[in-house]
Design an enzyme around this catalytic site. Structure first.
Site, PDB file in Angstrom:
ATOM      1  N   VAL A  14       6.001   3.022  -3.168  1.00  0.00           N
ATOM      2  CA  VAL A  14       6.675   2.099  -4.085  1.00  0.00           C
ATOM      3  C   VAL A  14       5.778   0.906  -4.378  1.00  0.00           C
ATOM      4  O   VAL A  14       5.667   0.449  -5.526  1.00  0.00           O
ATOM      5  CB  VAL A  14       8.032   1.637  -3.510  1.00  0.00           C
ATOM      6  CG1 VAL A  14       8.676   0.600  -4.424  1.00  0.00           C
ATOM      7  CG2 VAL A  14       8.970   2.825  -3.330  1.00  0.00           C
ATOM      8  N   LYS A  27      25.384   6.507   1.193  1.00  0.00           N
ATOM      9  CA  LYS A  27      24.826   5.405   0.405  1.00  0.00           C
ATOM     10  C   LYS A  27      25.301   5.494  -1.043  1.00  0.00           C
ATOM     11  O   LYS A  27      25.623   4.480  -1.655  1.00  0.00           O
ATOM     12  CB  LYS A  27      23.291   5.447   0.428  1.00  0.00           C
ATOM     13  CG  LYS A  27      22.673   4.999   1.734  1.00  0.00           C
ATOM     14  CD  LYS A  27      21.155   5.157   1.668  1.00  0.00           C
ATOM     15  CE  LYS A  27      20.540   4.873   3.030  1.00  0.00           C
ATOM     16  NZ  LYS A  27      19.074   5.045   3.016  1.00  0.00           N
ATOM     17  N   CYS A  49      17.432   4.563  -4.348  1.00  0.00           N
ATOM     18  CA  CYS A  49      17.009   5.148  -5.626  1.00  0.00           C
ATOM     19  C   CYS A  49      18.001   6.166  -6.177  1.00  0.00           C
ATOM     20  O   CYS A  49      18.117   6.327  -7.397  1.00  0.00           O
ATOM     21  CB  CYS A  49      15.628   5.774  -5.487  1.00  0.00           C
ATOM     22  SG  CYS A  49      15.401   6.791  -4.023  1.00  0.00           S
ATOM     23  N   HIS A 108      14.190  11.392  -9.756  1.00  0.00           N
ATOM     24  CA  HIS A 108      15.440  11.934  -9.243  1.00  0.00           C
ATOM     25  C   HIS A 108      16.336  12.319 -10.425  1.00  0.00           C
ATOM     26  O   HIS A 108      16.336  11.649 -11.462  1.00  0.00           O
ATOM     27  CB  HIS A 108      16.200  10.877  -8.428  1.00  0.00           C
ATOM     28  CG  HIS A 108      15.636  10.604  -7.065  1.00  0.00           C
ATOM     29  ND1 HIS A 108      14.562  11.279  -6.527  1.00  0.00           N
ATOM     30  CD2 HIS A 108      16.036   9.722  -6.101  1.00  0.00           C
ATOM     31  CE1 HIS A 108      14.326  10.821  -5.297  1.00  0.00           C
ATOM     32  NE2 HIS A 108      15.196   9.874  -5.024  1.00  0.00           N
ATOM     33  N   THR A 143       0.809  -1.221   0.000  1.00  0.00           N
ATOM     34  CA  THR A 143       0.000   0.000   0.000  1.00  0.00           C
ATOM     35  C   THR A 143       0.846   1.277   0.000  1.00  0.00           C
ATOM     36  O   THR A 143       0.305   2.373  -0.049  1.00  0.00           O
ATOM     37  CB  THR A 143      -0.930   0.026   1.234  1.00  0.00           C
ATOM     38  OG1 THR A 143      -0.118  -0.125   2.405  1.00  0.00           O
ATOM     39  CG2 THR A 143      -1.948  -1.092   1.184  1.00  0.00           C
ATOM     40  N   SER A 189      -3.305  -1.609   7.316  1.00  0.00           N
ATOM     41  CA  SER A 189      -3.783  -1.634   5.929  1.00  0.00           C
ATOM     42  C   SER A 189      -4.379  -2.973   5.535  1.00  0.00           C
ATOM     43  O   SER A 189      -4.918  -3.108   4.426  1.00  0.00           O
ATOM     44  CB  SER A 189      -2.629  -1.310   4.971  1.00  0.00           C
ATOM     45  OG  SER A 189      -2.092  -0.049   5.247  1.00  0.00           O
TER      46      SER A 189
END
Ligand code: 2RA
Length: 355
Positions: A14, A230, A129, A259, A11, A40
């Site tokens: 992503v 990262k 990402c 991005h 939910t 959810s």
């Protein structure tokens, strides 16, 4: 039969994109089980044109599951991915919990697909990402010329912070939209936004509307953000260059999804713009949009919703040998998250089906 797939975090921001991707790609799955927090559970969601009732995250939900995708916060993955693996599922995890674990491969199918099989814990990690947005383009250049140094600045979308980030950006835009007095005096945007929305509920440390915010993630030693580290750690691991020199500055911009990164990439061997252009055009998941004379370059507003990585503004660095500059855009919820996870899961499905 076909493998059973569980989507944990179905939910979320992503997860929602994942259900669309699973409905669009060639279908390799038998049952698709949707899983989320107790809050959810019971929600009905559509995947592959069918309505599926979301189940609560428990150990039993993984019984009979062959592949489990996790799109949940780090602490949820840290607790539950090993549970799913212990019940026999191969986990493809999109959190930061396992990415730097030496026993967990960090996979970009265009760059290091063989690593998928190297998973002693039964867990495969999907990169962050921001790193992922530039990896297939850089992988293509690294194969030809040997990457040695990477200096990047990111321009990250609000949805990188999940649905709360998206909601916050729209709420802020509603507050500032149409007020032509704002953005002209120090602090006026901040005051307008905080008066109406408060600051406690924002995932961002400053207003994002009419602004840019040089921060993503949490504080680490030396003033670095976790997001910047990262980029460094994950680029090294994915490309298999442990001593790659990396310096990153991560910035949030008022974009909903996609991005962007300004990349300064230095190679062992001499590389020309023509060579780089050819290598990028040959890379199957990279699209070159690079005709500034006609105003053609990638922008998030054009790239959002698309699967490939878009590259433009390719230039030879004037004062740096063996170095090219490029601007990269990629949908952070698709290639940056759900799509890459789906691609990894499909590699595992093919392996499980003995192909
Ligand atoms: C972000 N990369 O954009 C991080 C987490 N998805 O906020």
């Amino acid at each position: 039969g076909r493998p059973t797939l569980a989507v944990v975090g179905a939910t979320g921001a992503v997860g929602t994109v994942m259900l669309g991707i699973l409905s669009q790609r060639q279908d390799v799955w038998g049952e698709i089980r949707l899983v989320a927090s107790a809050r959810s559970a019971g929600t009905r969601l559509r995947v592959r044109g069918e309505e599926v009732v979301v189940r609560e995250l428990t150990a039993e939900v993984f019984d009979g599951v062959d592949v489990a995708m996790f799109d949940v916060p780090d602490e949820v993955s840290a607790q539950w991915a090993p549970v799913a693996a212990a019940r026999g599922a191969v986990v493809v995890d999109n959190s930061g919990a396992f990415r730097m674990d030496a026993d967990v491969p960090l996979v970009v199918p265009e760059v290091n697909p063989a690593q998928v099989r190297n998973r002693p814990r039964g867990i495969i990690s999907n990169p962050n990402c921001t790193t992922l947005t530039m990896m297939d383009a850089l992988g293509a250049l690294h194969r030809g010329w040997g990457l040695t140094e990477l200096v990047v600045a990111s321009y990250q979308a609000a949805s990188g912070a999940g649905q709360p980030g998206v909601d916050r950006l729209y709420d802020e835009l509603a507050v500032v939209g149409g007020d032509r007095t704002l953005g002209q005096r120090s602090g006026d945007v901040r005051r307008a936004v905080e008066d109406k929305l408060g600051s406690a509920s924002s995932p961002f440390p400053a207003p994002l509307a009419l602004n840019v915010v040089p921060w993503a993630g949490s504080l680490r030693d030396g003033g670095w953000s976790s997001e910047e580290l990262k980029v460094r750690d994950e680029s090294r691991k994915i490309l298999g260059i442990p001593d790659l020199k990396v310096s990153a500055t991560c910035v949030r911009v008022p974009v909903v999804t996609t991005h962007s990164l300004a990349v300064h990439a230095t190679f062992q061997r001499r590389i020309t713009v023509d060579q780089a252009r050819q290598a990028l055009m040959d890379a199957p998941s990279v699209v070159l949009v690079d005709d500034p004379a006609n105003g053609d370059f990638p922008t998030p507003a054009d790239v959002v919703g698309a699967d490939p990585t878009f590259v433009g503004r390719l230039r030879q660095a004037l004062d740096f040998p063996n170095t090219v500059e490029l601007f990269v855009c990629g949908d952070n919820l698709r290639k940056g998250a759900a799509l890459n996870t789906a691609q990894i899961a499909e590699l595992v499905a093919a392996e499980l089906s003995g192909r």
